[in-house]
Scaffold this motif. Sequence first.
Motif, PDB file in Angstrom:
ATOM      1  N   CYS A  92      69.494  32.214  -4.292  1.00  0.00           N
ATOM      2  CA  CYS A  92      68.958  30.872  -4.484  1.00  0.00           C
ATOM      3  C   CYS A  92      67.792  30.646  -3.524  1.00  0.00           C
ATOM      4  CB  CYS A  92      70.057  29.828  -4.235  1.00  0.00           C
ATOM      5  SG  CYS A  92      69.498  28.119  -4.308  1.00  0.00           S
ATOM      6  N   THR A  93      66.736  30.026  -4.029  1.00  0.00           N
ATOM      7  CA  THR A  93      65.609  29.624  -3.190  1.00  0.00           C
ATOM      8  C   THR A  93      65.430  28.115  -3.309  1.00  0.00           C
ATOM      9  OG1 THR A  93      64.494  31.744  -3.490  1.00  0.00           O
ATOM     10  CG2 THR A  93      63.158  29.899  -2.701  1.00  0.00           C
ATOM     11  N   LEU A  94      65.521  27.421  -2.165  1.00  0.00           N
ATOM     12  CA  LEU A  94      65.288  25.981  -2.112  1.00  0.00           C
ATOM     13  C   LEU A  94      63.903  25.743  -1.518  1.00  0.00           C
ATOM     14  CD1 LEU A  94      68.717  24.881  -0.568  1.00  0.00           C
ATOM     15  CD2 LEU A  94      68.085  24.904  -2.999  1.00  0.00           C
ATOM     16  N   THR A  95      63.090  24.966  -2.197  1.00  0.00           N
ATOM     17  CA  THR A  95      61.772  24.613  -1.671  1.00  0.00           C
ATOM     18  C   THR A  95      61.793  23.141  -1.295  1.00  0.00           C
ATOM     19  OG1 THR A  95      60.726  26.277  -3.077  1.00  0.00           O
ATOM     20  CG2 THR A  95      59.295  24.603  -2.086  1.00  0.00           C
ATOM     21  N   ILE A  96      61.645  22.878   0.022  1.00  0.00           N
ATOM     22  CA  ILE A  96      61.755  21.528   0.568  1.00  0.00           C
ATOM     23  C   ILE A  96      60.541  21.269   1.454  1.00  0.00           C
ATOM     24  CG2 ILE A  96      63.117  19.997   2.049  1.00  0.00           C
ATOM     25  CD1 ILE A  96      65.583  21.679   1.244  1.00  0.00           C
ATOM     26  N   ARG A  97      59.779  20.229   1.130  1.00  0.00           N
ATOM     27  CA  ARG A  97      58.569  19.879   1.872  1.00  0.00           C
ATOM     28  C   ARG A  97      57.648  21.091   2.054  1.00  0.00           C
ATOM     29  NH1 ARG A  97      62.652  16.912   4.241  1.00  0.00           N
ATOM     30  NH2 ARG A  97      63.060  18.524   5.804  1.00  0.00           N
ATOM     31  N   GLY A  98      57.525  21.873   0.993  1.00  0.00           N
ATOM     32  CA  GLY A  98      56.610  23.004   0.984  1.00  0.00           C
ATOM     33  C   GLY A  98      57.134  24.272   1.621  1.00  0.00           C
ATOM     34  N   GLN A  99      58.325  24.240   2.170  1.00  0.00           N
ATOM     35  CA  GLN A  99      58.901  25.421   2.818  1.00  0.00           C
ATOM     36  C   GLN A  99      60.031  25.982   1.964  1.00  0.00           C
ATOM     37  OE1 GLN A  99      59.915  24.930   6.913  1.00  0.00           O
ATOM     38  NE2 GLN A  99      60.952  26.912   7.077  1.00  0.00           N
ATOM     39  N   ALA A 100      60.072  27.301   1.795  1.00  0.00           N
ATOM     40  CA  ALA A 100      61.091  27.964   0.989  1.00  0.00           C
ATOM     41  C   ALA A 100      62.226  28.473   1.870  1.00  0.00           C
ATOM     42  CB  ALA A 100      60.480  29.124   0.207  1.00  0.00           C
ATOM     43  N   TYR A 101      63.456  28.247   1.431  1.00  0.00           N
ATOM     44  CA  TYR A 101      64.655  28.719   2.122  1.00  0.00           C
ATOM     45  C   TYR A 101      65.431  29.614   1.156  1.00  0.00           C
ATOM     46  CZ  TYR A 101      63.616  24.766   5.200  1.00  0.00           C
ATOM     47  OH  TYR A 101      63.003  23.869   6.047  1.00  0.00           O
ATOM     48  N   ALA A 102      65.583  30.905   1.513  1.00  0.00           N
ATOM     49  CA  ALA A 102      66.272  31.861   0.652  1.00  0.00           C
ATOM     50  C   ALA A 102      67.726  32.006   1.100  1.00  0.00           C
ATOM     51  CB  ALA A 102      65.574  33.214   0.685  1.00  0.00           C
ATOM     52  N   LEU A 103      68.652  31.947   0.142  1.00  0.00           N
ATOM     53  CA  LEU A 103      70.074  31.998   0.438  1.00  0.00           C
ATOM     54  C   LEU A 103      70.787  32.928  -0.521  1.00  0.00           C
ATOM     55  CD1 LEU A 103      70.658  28.127   0.331  1.00  0.00           C
ATOM     56  CD2 LEU A 103      70.141  29.413   2.396  1.00  0.00           C
ATOM     57  N   GLN A 104      71.935  33.411  -0.085  1.00  0.00           N
ATOM     58  CA  GLN A 104      72.933  33.997  -0.975  1.00  0.00           C
ATOM     59  C   GLN A 104      74.101  33.019  -0.956  1.00  0.00           C
ATOM     60  OE1 GLN A 104      72.835  36.755  -2.773  1.00  0.00           O
ATOM     61  NE2 GLN A 104      71.403  38.197  -1.856  1.00  0.00           N
ATOM     62  N   THR A 105      74.448  32.469  -2.077  1.00  0.00           N
ATOM     63  CA  THR A 105      75.351  31.334  -2.036  1.00  0.00           C
ATOM     64  C   THR A 105      76.310  31.284  -3.219  1.00  0.00           C
ATOM     65  OG1 THR A 105      75.418  28.919  -1.778  1.00  0.00           O
ATOM     66  CG2 THR A 105      73.767  29.797  -3.272  1.00  0.00           C
ATOM     67  N   HIS A 106      77.369  30.478  -3.048  1.00  0.00           N
ATOM     68  CA  HIS A 106      78.274  30.137  -4.139  1.00  0.00           C
ATOM     69  C   HIS A 106      78.043  28.716  -4.643  1.00  0.00           C
ATOM     70  CE1 HIS A 106      81.235  33.474  -4.260  1.00  0.00           C
ATOM     71  NE2 HIS A 106      80.951  33.635  -2.986  1.00  0.00           N
ATOM     72  N   GLN A 107      77.314  27.890  -3.849  1.00  0.00           N
ATOM     73  CA  GLN A 107      77.252  26.477  -4.190  1.00  0.00           C
ATOM     74  C   GLN A 107      76.046  25.786  -3.565  1.00  0.00           C
ATOM     75  OE1 GLN A 107      79.647  24.587  -6.203  1.00  0.00           O
ATOM     76  NE2 GLN A 107      77.765  23.376  -6.170  1.00  0.00           N
ATOM     77  N   VAL A 108      75.337  25.001  -4.390  1.00  0.00           N
ATOM     78  CA  VAL A 108      74.259  24.122  -3.934  1.00  0.00           C
ATOM     79  C   VAL A 108      74.537  22.732  -4.493  1.00  0.00           C
ATOM     80  CG1 VAL A 108      71.793  23.608  -3.984  1.00  0.00           C
ATOM     81  CG2 VAL A 108      72.566  25.979  -3.852  1.00  0.00           C
ATOM     82  N   ILE A 109      74.445  21.723  -3.637  1.00  0.00           N
ATOM     83  CA  ILE A 109      74.672  20.339  -4.061  1.00  0.00           C
ATOM     84  C   ILE A 109      73.498  19.485  -3.601  1.00  0.00           C
ATOM     85  CG2 ILE A 109      76.161  18.292  -3.849  1.00  0.00           C
ATOM     86  CD1 ILE A 109      78.477  20.167  -3.177  1.00  0.00           C
ATOM     87  N   VAL A 110      73.016  18.634  -4.505  1.00  0.00           N
ATOM     88  CA  VAL A 110      72.019  17.618  -4.151  1.00  0.00           C
ATOM     89  C   VAL A 110      72.653  16.263  -4.448  1.00  0.00           C
ATOM     90  CG1 VAL A 110      69.698  16.739  -4.535  1.00  0.00           C
ATOM     91  CG2 VAL A 110      70.153  19.186  -4.797  1.00  0.00           C
ATOM     92  N   ALA A 111      72.819  15.445  -3.402  1.00  0.00           N
ATOM     93  CA  ALA A 111      73.546  14.176  -3.544  1.00  0.00           C
ATOM     94  C   ALA A 111      72.630  12.989  -3.326  1.00  0.00           C
ATOM     95  CB  ALA A 111      74.707  14.120  -2.552  1.00  0.00           C
ATOM     96  N   ASN A 112      72.830  11.974  -4.154  1.00  0.00           N
ATOM     97  CA  ASN A 112      72.186  10.673  -3.973  1.00  0.00           C
ATOM     98  C   ASN A 112      73.236   9.757  -3.345  1.00  0.00           C
ATOM     99  OD1 ASN A 112      70.331   8.477  -4.304  1.00  0.00           O
ATOM    100  ND2 ASN A 112      71.415   7.869  -6.159  1.00  0.00           N
ATOM    101  N   GLY A 113      73.131   9.514  -2.050  1.00  0.00           N
ATOM    102  CA  GLY A 113      74.166   8.754  -1.354  1.00  0.00           C
ATOM    103  C   GLY A 113      75.133   9.674  -0.643  1.00  0.00           C
TER     104      GLY A 113
END
Length: 317
Positions: free
Chosen positions: A188-209
């Motif tokens: 998984c690659t997360l791009t946040i504020r122009g920066q990329a974060y590479a992970l090996q993962t089982h789970q990604v969550i984006v929460a509102n609140g």
Amino acid sequence: MADPGTQIETGTRPLRSAALIVNTHSRRGADFFPATVEQLARHGIRIAAAYSVFNPERLPDVTREAIALGHQLVIVGGGDGTIRSVVDCFAYTDVVLGILPLGTANTFARTLGIPATLDGAVDVIANGRVAAVDLGRIGDVYFTTDASAGFATEVSRQTPRVLKRYLGMLAYGLVGAKQFFRHRPFRCTLTIRGQAYALQTHQVIVANGACVGVKTLVPGATLNDGELVVLAIDTLSRWKLFKMALFFWIGRQTSLPNTQYWRTSDVTIATEPPRRVDVDGEVATETPVRVAVARAALKVMTPAAFVDQPSSPAKTL
């Protein structure tokens, strides 16, 4: 002819006339529909139009119909999936959403402070206030609580509606135990504020609140801070996935190593291979996706004590 009433501003009390839409396919919808009409009338809210909807696919069309008739307060009964399916109809309009939490987790209602009981939820609609809160957005689709990819998404996808109807949250636990030994990690690659974060993962969550499911993801996050919370567990280990689930259940997930958090207004999620993306409990799309906050997009009935303006700027983690 329906009584549409007049526009409601944030901070005001609700109109005394409304449209009512209940998903009778939800866990408690069919049982509560007659009682809901009675309770609302007892609290002085006249139901100018009532819709009992058994087929969830019809909910958006029925909601658009109620709004087109001019109703400024539309009360929707169902779970998080029900609210997500109709929230697009309310986003950036002056129509106010009233919520009757009749589903399994009722995460959005819980985050707003709306009681799970019918009496309590009706009291909020009758005596609460209108607040403007954030939504999440993927493309043109809005959501209320969270979007996720990975283990939890597969559990949600594999849990039958009939099992949720009779067992509630226990249904997810039973299916999760079965899926635990089958689930494979992914890149998984997360791009946040122009920066990329590479992970090996089982789970990604984006929460509102702050809440996901029946638990708090990160204390202090709100529905009106203009930011999303991103969580990812950077590990290939099923044991660490199990520990994350356990720590999440007891409220200690922020202390786990290999668990990363960010606060951001938007994030792009790319995975190899592509993964299904669960939005408010329903599988809606697949990666890659860009998830963004929709600032103050929804007018909704909340308890009188709810504060719809943050007291201080949100902290970025």
